[in-house]
Enzyme design. Sequence first.
Site, short mmCIF file in Angstrom:
data_model
loop_
_atom_site.label_atom_id
_atom_site.label_comp_id
_atom_site.label_asym_id
_atom_site.label_seq_id
_atom_site.Cartn_x
_atom_site.Cartn_y
_atom_site.Cartn_z
N CYS A 1 1.39 0.78 -8.80
CA CYS A 1 2.52 1.16 -8.22
C CYS A 1 3.71 1.25 -8.98
O CYS A 1 5.22 1.86 -8.79
CB CYS A 1 3.03 -0.44 -7.35
SG CYS A 1 3.09 -1.47 -7.39
N GLU B 1 5.75 -3.63 0.50
CA GLU B 1 5.35 -2.83 -0.52
C GLU B 1 4.71 -1.89 -1.18
O GLU B 1 3.07 -2.27 -0.89
CB GLU B 1 4.99 -4.31 -1.97
CG GLU B 1 4.96 -5.08 -1.53
CD GLU B 1 6.62 -5.78 -2.41
OE1 GLU B 1 7.17 -4.90 -3.14
OE2 GLU B 1 7.26 -6.69 -2.18
N GLY C 1 3.09 1.79 5.03
CA GLY C 1 4.53 1.09 5.53
C GLY C 1 5.11 1.77 6.49
O GLY C 1 5.52 1.02 7.11
N GLY D 1 1.26 -1.25 -0.14
CA GLY D 1 0.24 -0.20 0.00
C GLY D 1 1.08 1.03 -0.66
O GLY D 1 2.20 1.54 -0.57
N SER D 2 0.12 2.59 0.34
CA SER D 2 1.20 3.83 0.83
C SER D 2 1.97 3.59 1.14
O SER D 2 2.26 2.94 2.55
CB SER D 2 0.48 4.67 0.47
OG SER D 2 -0.26 4.44 1.90
P1 NAD Z 1 -3.50 2.36 1.51
O1 NAD Z 1 -2.24 2.47 1.99
O2 NAD Z 1 -4.20 3.13 1.66
O3 NAD Z 1 -4.28 1.01 1.76
C1 NAD Z 1 -3.89 -0.21 1.53
C2 NAD Z 1 -3.72 -1.16 2.47
O4 NAD Z 1 -3.65 -1.11 3.83
C3 NAD Z 1 -5.02 -1.42 2.53
O5 NAD Z 1 -5.72 -2.96 2.88
C4 NAD Z 1 -5.83 -0.99 4.39
O6 NAD Z 1 -6.77 -0.84 4.35
C5 NAD Z 1 -4.34 -1.30 4.77
N1 NAD Z 1 -4.36 -0.03 5.97
C6 NAD Z 1 -4.69 1.12 5.92
N2 NAD Z 1 -4.16 1.68 7.25
C7 NAD Z 1 -3.59 0.47 7.82
C8 NAD Z 1 -3.18 0.23 9.56
N3 NAD Z 1 -2.83 1.67 10.11
N4 NAD Z 1 -2.64 -0.72 9.86
C9 NAD Z 1 -3.39 -1.86 9.35
N5 NAD Z 1 -3.68 -1.64 7.79
C10 NAD Z 1 -3.95 -0.42 7.21
O7 NAD Z 1 -2.85 1.87 0.05
P2 NAD Z 1 -3.90 1.65 -1.71
O8 NAD Z 1 -4.87 3.62 -1.35
O9 NAD Z 1 -5.15 0.69 -1.57
O10 NAD Z 1 -2.45 1.44 -2.23
C11 NAD Z 1 -2.07 2.19 -3.13
C12 NAD Z 1 -0.71 2.14 -2.91
O11 NAD Z 1 -0.10 0.94 -2.94
C13 NAD Z 1 0.00 3.34 -3.90
O12 NAD Z 1 0.81 4.40 -3.26
C14 NAD Z 1 0.82 1.76 -4.52
O13 NAD Z 1 2.28 2.36 -4.97
C15 NAD Z 1 1.59 0.80 -3.46
N6 NAD Z 1 1.44 -0.63 -4.09
C16 NAD Z 1 2.26 -0.39 -4.10
C17 NAD Z 1 2.81 -2.05 -4.56
C18 NAD Z 1 4.70 -2.25 -4.26
O14 NAD Z 1 4.15 -3.68 -4.41
N7 NAD Z 1 5.65 -2.36 -3.80
C19 NAD Z 1 1.39 -2.76 -5.61
C20 NAD Z 1 0.32 -1.67 -5.38
C21 NAD Z 1 0.39 -0.82 -4.51
#
Ligand code: NAD
Length: 511
Positions: free
Chosen positions: A300, A266, A249, A244-245
């Site tokens: 991503c 990731e 992370g 995720g973001s």
């Molecule tokens: P996001 O960070 O909003 O959410 C990702 C996940 O994290 C969701 O399941 C969310 O519920 C969970 N989450 C949020 N806060 C949390 C917390 N405090 N504790 C535990 N889990 C929590 O990201 P998004 O908007 O769903 O996805 C887009 C982002 O993901 C972009 O930044 C993209 O670059 C990244 N991404 C990276 C990869 C990679 O492999 N590097 C792959 C796909 C997406």
Amino acid sequence: MQERYATILEDAGLDPSTPFDGATDGEQWYASGDELEVTTPIDGDTIGTVRQATAEDYERTVQRAQDVFEEWASAPAPERGEVVRDLGEALRDNKAELGRLITLEMGKIVEEGEGEVQEAIDIADFAVGLSRQLYGKTMATERPDHRMYEQWKPLGPIGIITAFNFPCAVWSWNSCIAAVCGDTMIWKPSSATPLTAIAVSKLANEVFTDHGYPGVMNLTIGPGSTVGEKIANDRRLPLVSATGSTEMGYHVGETVASRMGSSILELGGNNGVIVTDSADLDLAERAITFGAVGTAGQRCTSIRRVFAHEDVADDLVERLVSTYEQVDIGDPLDEDTLMGPLIDEDPVDSMMEAITHLEKQGGEVLTGGERLPELGPNYCQPTIAEVEHDVPIVKEETFAPLLYVIRYEDLEEAIEWHNDVPQGLSSAIFTENVKEAERFLGPHGSDCGIANVNIGTSGAEIGGAFGGEKDTGGGREAGSDSWKQYMCRQTVTINYSDEMPLSQGIDFSVE
Ligand code: NAD
């Protein structure tokens, strides 16, 4: 709900007439909390209601994953591989149906939705082979009649947290590998894409139940702030893989580390492509268009920055602008569409804000730059803007189809600018000059986890380790030896002599 949406849900094994609330006996997942309304980004229509996990549901899920771990970890790895083989077959049989569900729920075009399921099939195949290759090394020991080797053991139940943009593939990278490694798992998908998670989890559960191992792959649905936090803080989960973001992370990484757990992070990318004066511009133009416009810029690995040599910049920009203006934007379920909606209105707003910033900082929009309200609030034009390399907004990941073009004179400065961002996921160079390519790949070249030559930054194959450096989190998933993170390495030394020699030649005998 539109009838065609209901058909997509039914085809993917979901009954749209009832809320998705798990099975009462917990066969699928435990869910007795608040309802979550799921909408499609295509037109905002509600396509389902999902019941989320309470704290008690989460506890039951982890308990089940722990209980099942005992038996699953004891099964021979090739037997575990057989189960994953059948999961791959189930995905194969349902590729088109799941692909359309991904399109409906996430908004990527059908071609890409199916491609994502293909990625899951590929990783299942990879994992089956891996189930017979979880090799440990044998080392030469310094003590006579001793044997030393390392073995890899299953880790335990693990946590998987995924982002909205790859609602099936990222789960599969983690779960297929973790399964052959002998781990059980608890998956928390993005709250924007729970239906895909339910559909693939149902398939997985059927396959594992048929083999006598229900509960290896568990699903728990809920917000990051509650269910996600529980996973990050849960000492029973020795590994948390979080996608995720970068903001998420940092938080999850710190939380897991504070309890001495391991994490695979990731996170966000800000991927750049250098186009040198020797580049094949035809190749570059095609790769950049796919990399920047594909998935509406919500990968991503999406291309966000192009460094074009000043001698080819005008030509490249002209080609890109012409292609961008021909991109069919609209309903992603329509097979002529190349770019669908963004996941919701927020990233459209973010992209408009980024454009305002870059214009204030001297940048210029070359094509696009507008919302498309006639299609809906989640649609916008794919956009190219020319900027200077040091414009602050360029260092941020704007998760939308916004491409920055930056002119350069000298390859060294292009590489320096390319690396001068917090993220380090994927990178590429387009060149016909082997010295330039090797310079880009060398120790002072790209600082990313992925570096390509004459290929764009997105669309990685599953055979390589996938992930990036710096604010991208340092994690590696999918191919190569990424599997090692899902297992515990144990060094074993066996003495088959009648003596007790100590290492380093230490004499500790009592005379
Ligand atoms: P996001 O960070 O909003 O959410 C990702 C996940 O994290 C969701 O399941 C969310 O519920 C969970 N989450 C949020 N806060 C949390 C917390 N405090 N504790 C535990 N889990 C929590 O990201 P998004 O908007 O769903 O996805 C887009 C982002 O993901 C972009 O930044 C993209 O670059 C990244 N991404 C990276 C990869 C990679 O492999 N590097 C792959 C796909 C997406």
